[in-house]
Design a protein around this motif. Structure first.
Motif, PDB file in Angstrom:
ATOM      1  N   VAL A  27       0.865  -1.169   0.000  1.00 49.98           N
ATOM      2  CA  VAL A  27       0.000   0.000   0.000  1.00 49.98           C
ATOM      3  C   VAL A  27       0.906   1.225   0.000  1.00 49.98           C
ATOM      4  N   VAL A  28       0.614   2.157  -0.906  1.00 46.32           N
ATOM      5  CA  VAL A  28       1.426   3.357  -1.061  1.00 46.32           C
ATOM      6  C   VAL A  28       0.547   4.573  -0.820  1.00 46.32           C
ATOM      7  N   LYS A  29       1.023   5.476   0.053  1.00 44.40           N
ATOM      8  CA  LYS A  29       0.336   6.760   0.240  1.00 44.40           C
ATOM      9  C   LYS A  29       1.020   7.755  -0.678  1.00 44.40           C
ATOM     10  N   PRO A  30       0.341   8.156  -1.770  1.00 42.95           N
ATOM     11  CA  PRO A  30       0.962   9.080  -2.713  1.00 42.95           C
ATOM     12  C   PRO A  30       1.289  10.426  -2.065  1.00 42.95           C
ATOM     13  N   GLY A  35      -6.808  12.062  -0.176  1.00 45.35           N
ATOM     14  CA  GLY A  35      -8.123  11.508  -0.468  1.00 45.35           C
ATOM     15  C   GLY A  35      -8.333  10.128   0.122  1.00 45.35           C
ATOM     16  N   ASN A  36      -9.470   9.536  -0.209  1.00 42.59           N
ATOM     17  CA  ASN A  36      -9.873   8.252   0.367  1.00 42.59           C
ATOM     18  C   ASN A  36      -9.515   7.047  -0.485  1.00 42.59           C
ATOM     19  N   ILE A  37      -9.036   7.255  -1.700  1.00 42.52           N
ATOM     20  CA  ILE A  37      -8.715   6.121  -2.570  1.00 42.52           C
ATOM     21  C   ILE A  37      -7.403   5.484  -2.112  1.00 42.52           C
ATOM     22  N   VAL A  38      -7.425   4.171  -1.941  1.00 48.51           N
ATOM     23  CA  VAL A  38      -6.252   3.417  -1.504  1.00 48.51           C
ATOM     24  C   VAL A  38      -5.491   2.945  -2.734  1.00 48.51           C
TER      25      VAL A  38
END
Length: 123
Positions: A27-30, A35-38
């Motif tokens: 999982v990457v947090k851009p 926002g809510n999109i994973v």
């Protein structure tokens, strides 16, 4: 199929590593995105979908004899991704690290992007 496939390039921080499934992912947090999109990035050994193949405009279903041959193109692409993009990286050490990435995804969920990487660079 009518599905939309896109190429995505960016940077972000790895927040989770899931390797207990055959279709593993990180999982990457851009960077700069709240926002809510994973964003999940596939790390194999099994890759879901055919986003890379479907994002390339010069690979067309009509160029293949049948569905099996067309599907084999996607499997071959996934083999190259595993061998040249995923395997050279120490995936287990990525949590908390920043990466740059480029990959493809097919739109099929409102709250998640499942990206198949074509490049990952640990920053």
């Amino acid at each position: 199929s009518g599905e939309l496939s896109y190429t995505l390039k960016g940077e972000g921080t790895v927040t989770e590593i899931v390797t207990d499934k055959s279709a593993g992912y990180i999982v990457v947090k851009p960077s700069g995105y709240d926002g809510n999109i994973v964003l999940k990035m596939q790390i194999g050994k099994v890759f879901k979908g055919s986003a890379i193949r479907d994002s390339i405009p010069f690979i067309k279903f009509g160029d293949y004899k049948n569905q099996q041959d067309y599907a084999a193109v996607s499997q071959s692409i996934h083999d190259v991704v595993q061998n040249t993009v995923i395997d050279p990286i120490d995936i287990a050490s990525l949590k908390g690290k920043d990466i740059a990435f480029c990959g493809c995804f097919t739109v099929n969920k409102d709250d998640e992007i499942l990206l198949t990487p074509i490049n990952i660079t640990v920053l």
